[in-house]
Design a protein around this motif. Structure first.
Motif, mmCIF file in Angstrom:
data_model
loop_
_atom_site.group_PDB
_atom_site.id
_atom_site.type_symbol
_atom_site.label_atom_id
_atom_site.label_comp_id
_atom_site.label_asym_id
_atom_site.label_seq_id
_atom_site.Cartn_x
_atom_site.Cartn_y
_atom_site.Cartn_z
ATOM 1 N N ARG A 246 0.838 -1.197 0.000
ATOM 2 C CA ARG A 246 0.000 0.000 0.000
ATOM 3 C C ARG A 246 0.872 1.246 0.000
ATOM 4 N NH1 ARG A 246 -5.255 -1.408 0.961
ATOM 5 N NH2 ARG A 246 -5.529 -3.584 1.633
ATOM 6 N N LEU A 247 0.357 2.283 -0.622
ATOM 7 C CA LEU A 247 1.084 3.548 -0.684
ATOM 8 C C LEU A 247 0.992 4.283 0.650
ATOM 9 C CD1 LEU A 247 -0.179 4.676 -4.185
ATOM 10 C CD2 LEU A 247 2.194 4.170 -3.604
ATOM 11 N N LYS A 248 2.102 4.831 1.068
ATOM 12 C CA LYS A 248 2.075 5.703 2.232
ATOM 13 C C LYS A 248 1.459 7.049 1.836
ATOM 14 C CE LYS A 248 5.936 3.508 4.610
ATOM 15 N NZ LYS A 248 7.180 3.697 5.390
ATOM 16 N N ARG A 249 0.897 7.729 2.810
ATOM 17 C CA ARG A 249 0.180 8.971 2.527
ATOM 18 C C ARG A 249 1.155 10.101 2.212
ATOM 19 N NH1 ARG A 249 -2.706 8.819 6.568
ATOM 20 N NH2 ARG A 249 -4.661 8.154 5.612
ATOM 21 N N LEU A 250 0.951 10.737 1.059
ATOM 22 C CA LEU A 250 1.724 11.921 0.679
ATOM 23 C C LEU A 250 0.895 12.760 -0.281
ATOM 24 C CD1 LEU A 250 2.902 11.534 -2.474
ATOM 25 C CD2 LEU A 250 4.423 9.931 -1.321
ATOM 26 N N VAL A 251 1.353 13.989 -0.530
ATOM 27 C CA VAL A 251 0.676 14.905 -1.443
ATOM 28 C C VAL A 251 1.700 15.499 -2.397
ATOM 29 C CG1 VAL A 251 -0.681 17.025 -1.677
ATOM 30 C CG2 VAL A 251 -1.094 15.501 0.266
ATOM 31 N N LEU A 252 1.392 15.446 -3.695
ATOM 32 C CA LEU A 252 2.194 16.096 -4.726
ATOM 33 C C LEU A 252 1.345 17.170 -5.393
ATOM 34 C CD1 LEU A 252 3.748 12.999 -6.569
ATOM 35 C CD2 LEU A 252 4.727 14.253 -4.636
ATOM 36 N N VAL A 253 1.918 18.344 -5.586
ATOM 37 C CA VAL A 253 1.268 19.400 -6.367
ATOM 38 C C VAL A 253 2.037 19.501 -7.681
ATOM 39 C CG1 VAL A 253 0.623 21.831 -6.476
ATOM 40 C CG2 VAL A 253 0.525 20.615 -4.288
#
Length: 287
Positions: A246-253
């Protein structure tokens, strides 16, 4: 290489013939990241032209890569994954997950990351890099949705472990996926007014995402990275939970030219991360 007779029928041994070579694995890693042309591969890997030519030839002969003509005068090829090559992506991501946890880490299972760790450094190094052009994922809005919304000022890509799962309370950073999607859903008008698109990404299957989207009235696209295309392309941090990576939580703009402008990782305050992604997306300068 001379093999024991028993190895002829051993899938592990046969796979090791392809993936057991250091350079073969790194070539596949770079192709997955979108570096498909010879000069780009040589620059990323620091390989001599002779050695790179040899490794590419082997991978083509083994059916993992194929050559695709992109220029006739002079003749130039790029190297792209075959179906067999694409099937190695989960293996590469699993290798990275194992390395992050057991070689670069202390063996702890966590859905977040330390700010001094390798995962943190790798994710924040994405700033200034460009997403692969042809990468699209299936999801709640169709079989192939581009990662970056056409015409939008910016696109917020947020990754999350998975919705509708009872997580082990000791697993730091796993809970909060439903809340995160609800907050992005509730801020839809603000994001649209700022001309900022939103896409959520998890390794859940499309039908699981569709069920959740219907139940929670989620309108932003949810994309499935079950085949680990995005995970491999960006070398995103993962963890193994509830039977899958599973992907760990992150944010890309990401701006309209597909360049990553801002990163938030690890995400420990979900409401603040949603607010900050709106602010950063709205402040992104059009190209």
């Amino acid at each position: 290489m001379k093999m024991h007779n028993a190895d002829q029928n051993c899938g592990i041994a046969q796979a090791a013939l392809v993936l057991g070579d250091w350079w073969n694995v790194l070539v596949l890693r770079e192709v997955a990241r979108g570096h498909t042309r010879f000069d780009a591969l040589a620059a990323e890997l620091g390989l001599s032209r002779k050695v790179l030519t040899e490794r590419l030839g082997r991978l083509v002969a083994q059916g993992v890569l194929r050559r695709s003509l992109y220029q006739r005068r002079p003749v130039r090829y790029e190297y792209v994954l075959t179906d067999a090559g694409a099937a190695t992506l989960p293996l590469l991501v699993a290798m990275q997950d194992w390395g992050d946890r057991w070689v670069l880490g202390d063996g702890s299972l966590t859905a977040t990351a330390d700010e001094e760790g390798a995962e943190h450094a790798r994710v924040h190094a994405l700033v200034g890099t460009r997403l692969p052009d042809d990468l699209a994922l299936p999801g709640t809005h169709g079989p192939e949705l581009p990662l970056v919304a056409p015409g939008a000022r910016a696109t917020v890509l947020f990754t999350y472990p998975g919705t509708g799962i009872e997580w082990d309370p000791s697993l730091r950073g796993a809970a909060g996926c439903t809340l995160e999607n609800r907050l992005f859903r509730d801020a839809r008008a603000e994001f649209e007014a700022a001309d900022v698109a939103v896409r959520g990404v998890s390794t859940q299957l499309v039908h699981e995402q569709e069920e959740f989207a219907r139940a929670e009235e989620v309108t932003h696209p949810l994309l499935s990275d079950a085949a680990h295309q995005l995970s491999a392309a960006l070398r995103l941090p993962t963890f193994r939970g509830a039977g899958r990576l599973r992907l760990k939580r992150l944010v890309l703009v990401v701006d309209e030219a597909r360049v990553v402008r801002h990163v938030r990782f690890p995400v420990t305050d979900v409401p603040h991360a949603v607010e900050e992604s709106l602010r950063l997306g709205a402040a992104t300068i059009r190209q």
